[in-house]
Scaffold this motif. Structure first.
Motif, PDB file in Angstrom:
ATOM      1  N   ASP A   1      67.857  42.703  -2.179  1.00  0.00           N
ATOM      2  CA  ASP A   1      69.119  42.080  -2.564  1.00  0.00           C
ATOM      3  C   ASP A   1      70.336  42.879  -2.103  1.00  0.00           C
ATOM      4  O   ASP A   1      71.469  42.459  -2.319  1.00  0.00           O
ATOM      5  CB  ASP A   1      69.183  41.903  -4.093  1.00  0.00           C
ATOM      6  N   PHE A   2      70.122  44.043  -1.479  1.00  0.00           N
ATOM      7  CA  PHE A   2      71.231  44.885  -1.056  1.00  0.00           C
ATOM      8  C   PHE A   2      71.971  44.245   0.121  1.00  0.00           C
ATOM      9  O   PHE A   2      71.426  43.432   0.854  1.00  0.00           O
ATOM     10  CB  PHE A   2      70.728  46.271  -0.661  1.00  0.00           C
ATOM     11  N   ASN A   3      73.221  44.672   0.303  1.00  0.00           N
ATOM     12  CA  ASN A   3      74.059  44.079   1.353  1.00  0.00           C
ATOM     13  C   ASN A   3      73.936  44.796   2.691  1.00  0.00           C
ATOM     14  O   ASN A   3      74.654  44.465   3.640  1.00  0.00           O
ATOM     15  CB  ASN A   3      75.526  44.055   0.903  1.00  0.00           C
ATOM     16  N   ASP A   4      73.050  45.774   2.789  1.00  0.00           N
ATOM     17  CA  ASP A   4      72.853  46.512   4.039  1.00  0.00           C
ATOM     18  C   ASP A   4      71.516  46.112   4.652  1.00  0.00           C
ATOM     19  O   ASP A   4      70.457  46.441   4.118  1.00  0.00           O
ATOM     20  CB  ASP A   4      72.869  48.012   3.755  1.00  0.00           C
ATOM     21  N   PRO A   5      71.517  45.400   5.792  1.00  0.00           N
ATOM     22  CA  PRO A   5      70.256  44.973   6.403  1.00  0.00           C
ATOM     23  C   PRO A   5      69.402  46.126   6.915  1.00  0.00           C
ATOM     24  O   PRO A   5      68.208  45.963   7.148  1.00  0.00           O
ATOM     25  CB  PRO A   5      70.713  44.077   7.562  1.00  0.00           C
ATOM     26  N   ALA A   6      69.997  47.308   7.069  1.00  0.00           N
ATOM     27  CA  ALA A   6      69.255  48.472   7.553  1.00  0.00           C
ATOM     28  C   ALA A   6      68.708  49.326   6.416  1.00  0.00           C
ATOM     29  O   ALA A   6      68.185  50.417   6.656  1.00  0.00           O
ATOM     30  CB  ALA A   6      70.153  49.323   8.457  1.00  0.00           C
ATOM     31  N   GLU A   7      68.814  48.832   5.202  1.00  0.00           N
ATOM     32  CA  GLU A   7      68.364  49.603   4.042  1.00  0.00           C
ATOM     33  C   GLU A   7      66.882  49.973   4.175  1.00  0.00           C
ATOM     34  O   GLU A   7      66.033  49.137   4.485  1.00  0.00           O
ATOM     35  CB  GLU A   7      68.571  48.778   2.773  1.00  0.00           C
ATOM     36  N   LEU A   8      66.575  51.247   3.975  1.00  0.00           N
ATOM     37  CA  LEU A   8      65.218  51.816   3.959  1.00  0.00           C
ATOM     38  C   LEU A   8      64.515  51.819   5.318  1.00  0.00           C
ATOM     39  O   LEU A   8      63.305  51.991   5.397  1.00  0.00           O
ATOM     40  CB  LEU A   8      64.317  51.089   2.934  1.00  0.00           C
ATOM     41  N   LYS A   9      65.246  51.647   6.400  1.00  0.00           N
ATOM     42  CA  LYS A   9      64.616  51.657   7.718  1.00  0.00           C
ATOM     43  C   LYS A   9      64.282  53.087   8.159  1.00  0.00           C
ATOM     44  O   LYS A   9      65.032  54.030   7.886  1.00  0.00           O
ATOM     45  CB  LYS A   9      65.517  50.990   8.751  1.00  0.00           C
ATOM     46  N   LEU A  10      63.149  53.212   8.848  1.00  0.00           N
ATOM     47  CA  LEU A  10      62.695  54.490   9.383  1.00  0.00           C
ATOM     48  C   LEU A  10      62.260  54.317  10.835  1.00  0.00           C
ATOM     49  O   LEU A  10      61.942  53.214  11.273  1.00  0.00           O
ATOM     50  CB  LEU A  10      61.480  54.997   8.594  1.00  0.00           C
ATOM     51  N   ILE A  11      62.208  55.438  11.547  1.00  0.00           N
ATOM     52  CA  ILE A  11      61.538  55.475  12.835  1.00  0.00           C
ATOM     53  C   ILE A  11      60.204  56.192  12.623  1.00  0.00           C
ATOM     54  O   ILE A  11      60.180  57.366  12.248  1.00  0.00           O
ATOM     55  CB  ILE A  11      62.380  56.200  13.894  1.00  0.00           C
TER      56      ILE A  11
ATOM     57  N   THR B   1      63.057  57.550   3.239  1.00  0.00           N
ATOM     58  CA  THR B   1      63.208  56.128   2.972  1.00  0.00           C
ATOM     59  C   THR B   1      64.360  55.832   2.030  1.00  0.00           C
ATOM     60  O   THR B   1      65.225  55.002   2.323  1.00  0.00           O
ATOM     61  CB  THR B   1      61.909  55.563   2.360  1.00  0.00           C
ATOM     62  N   TYR B   2      64.387  56.496   0.890  1.00  0.00           N
ATOM     63  CA  TYR B   2      65.300  56.109  -0.183  1.00  0.00           C
ATOM     64  C   TYR B   2      66.618  56.875  -0.208  1.00  0.00           C
ATOM     65  O   TYR B   2      67.590  56.405  -0.808  1.00  0.00           O
ATOM     66  CB  TYR B   2      64.615  56.279  -1.542  1.00  0.00           C
ATOM     67  N   LEU B   3      66.654  58.044   0.413  1.00  0.00           N
ATOM     68  CA  LEU B   3      67.844  58.892   0.270  1.00  0.00           C
ATOM     69  C   LEU B   3      68.607  59.070   1.579  1.00  0.00           C
ATOM     70  O   LEU B   3      69.284  60.071   1.778  1.00  0.00           O
ATOM     71  CB  LEU B   3      67.450  60.253  -0.312  1.00  0.00           C
ATOM     72  N   HIS B   4      68.525  58.072   2.467  1.00  0.00           N
ATOM     73  CA  HIS B   4      69.304  58.081   3.708  1.00  0.00           C
ATOM     74  C   HIS B   4      69.976  56.727   3.901  1.00  0.00           C
ATOM     75  O   HIS B   4      69.369  55.686   3.643  1.00  0.00           O
ATOM     76  CB  HIS B   4      68.419  58.380   4.920  1.00  0.00           C
ATOM     77  N   LYS B   5      71.215  56.770   4.361  1.00  0.00           N
ATOM     78  CA  LYS B   5      71.944  55.549   4.708  1.00  0.00           C
ATOM     79  C   LYS B   5      72.812  55.822   5.935  1.00  0.00           C
ATOM     80  O   LYS B   5      73.060  56.974   6.285  1.00  0.00           O
ATOM     81  CB  LYS B   5      72.833  55.085   3.546  1.00  0.00           C
TER      82      LYS B   5
END
Length: 251
Positions: free
Chosen positions: A34-44, A166-170
Motif C-alpha cells: 500500500d506504500f506510495n513508493d513503487p521501489a519499496e523493498l527492492k534489492l539487487i 530490504t526494510y531499512l533502505h530507501k
C-alpha cells in the motif's frame, strides 16, 4: 523522541485516529503493497559463490535431500531458477510483514503537507523506547537513504543482512522523511504502551474541533502544541495549546 504524522480529509476520522493512540494504545502497521513508493523493498540479488558454499546452502534449505538431489538441482540452476528465488523472497517480504513508519522530526514542512493532510492533522510524539512495546515487533532501525538498490548475496550474506537491506533502505529522494521503522509480524492494528505518548502537535490548519479534543489530553499529562507559520521564513514554530484559547496558525 519518535513521531508519527497522521491526517485525513474527514475531521472526525482524525479525532478517531488520535483516540486510538491515546485511549486504546493502538498503532497501525502498514502493508508494504500500500506504500506510495513503487521501489519499496527492492534489492539487487547476487548468486555468485563457491561451489561448496552453494551445496551447503542447498542442504540447509533441504536437509532431507541427498547428494544426488543436489547434483540434479545444480544442473538445472539457471536464470529462471534465480528469478524464482528472488520472486518468492520478495513476495514474502511484501505480504507477511507490517511496517510502522516514524520520524525524528516534528517540524518537517513537507511531512506536514504529505502525511498530515496539508497541515490539518496532527503529529504524535512518543518516548523512544515505545517501539519496544509494539506488539509483534521484529526488526527496527533508522532508514538509510541511497542512490542505488542495496545488494544482497543469497549465499554469502546473512539473514540479518537481508532484513537490513530490504526494510531499512530507501531512495535518496525520500531522505527528507528522516524515517525510523519498526517491522512487525503481519500488518494491521498493533498494541503498544500508551503511557509512552509524550506530546501531540496539531497542524497549523487544524480545526478548532480537533483542538478541543486534543486540549482535553493535557489532563492526561500529555503536552499539546499547535504549529504556526514563522513570520519571516518558510519555517514552522510550535506554540503550546491552552484550553479555550484558539488561533489560526496559517495567518
Amino acid at each position: 523522541m519518535l513521531y508519527k504524522y497522521v491526517g485525513n480529509i474527514d475531521d472526525d476520522k482524525v479525532i478517531e485516529y488520535l483516540d486510538a493512540f491515546v485511549n486504546k494504545g493502538t498503532i497501525y502497521a502498514s502493508r508494504t503493497l500500500d506504500f506510495n513508493d513503487p521501489a519499496e523493498l527492492k534489492l539487487i540479488f547476487n548468486f555468485d559463490a563457491e561451489f561448496e558454499i552453494i551445496k551447503k546452502r542447498f542442504h540447509l534449505d533441504c536437509p532431507r535431500r541427498t547428494e544426488y538431489d543436489f547434483r540434479k538441482w545444480y544442473e538445472r540452476f539457471d536464470k529462471n531458477s534465480k528469478w524464482l528465488i528472488k520472486y518468492n523472497m520478495r513476495e514474502h517480504t511484501l505480504t507477511t510483514k507490517g511496517i510502522v513508519c516514524l520520524t525524528r522530526d516534528y517540524d518537517n514542512y513537507l511531512m506536514w503537507s504529505h502525511y498530515a493532510n496539508s497541515h490539518t492533522g496532527f503529529c504524535i510524539g512518543f518516548d523512544s523506547v515505545f517501539t519496544h512495546s509494539i506488539e509483534d515487533r521484529g526488526l527496527e532501525g533508522e532508514v538509510v537513504y541511497v542512490d542505488t538498490y542495496p545488494r544482497f548475496n543469497y549465499y554469502t550474506d546473512s539473514s540479518q543482512e537481508y532484513l537490513n537491506c530490504t526494510y531499512l533502505h530507501k531512495g535518496m529522494p525520500w531522505a527528507y522523511e528522516n524515517e525510523y521503522r519498526v517491522i512487525t509480524e503481519g500488518c494491521g492494528i498493533k498494541r503498544f504502551d500508551k503511557s509512552l505518548i509524550k506530546e501531540i502537535t496539531l497542524g497549523c490548519r487544524a480545526s478548532f474541533k480537533l483542538q478541543d479534543y486534543a486540549s482535553k489530553l493535557i489532563d492526561k499529562g500529555i503536552d499539546v502544541y499547535k504549529m504556526a507559520l514563522d513570520r519571516d521564513s518558510y519555517r514552522l514554530k510550535r506554540v503550546p495549546v491552552k484550553k479555550g484559547e484558539y488561533f489560526q496558525g496559517d495567518t
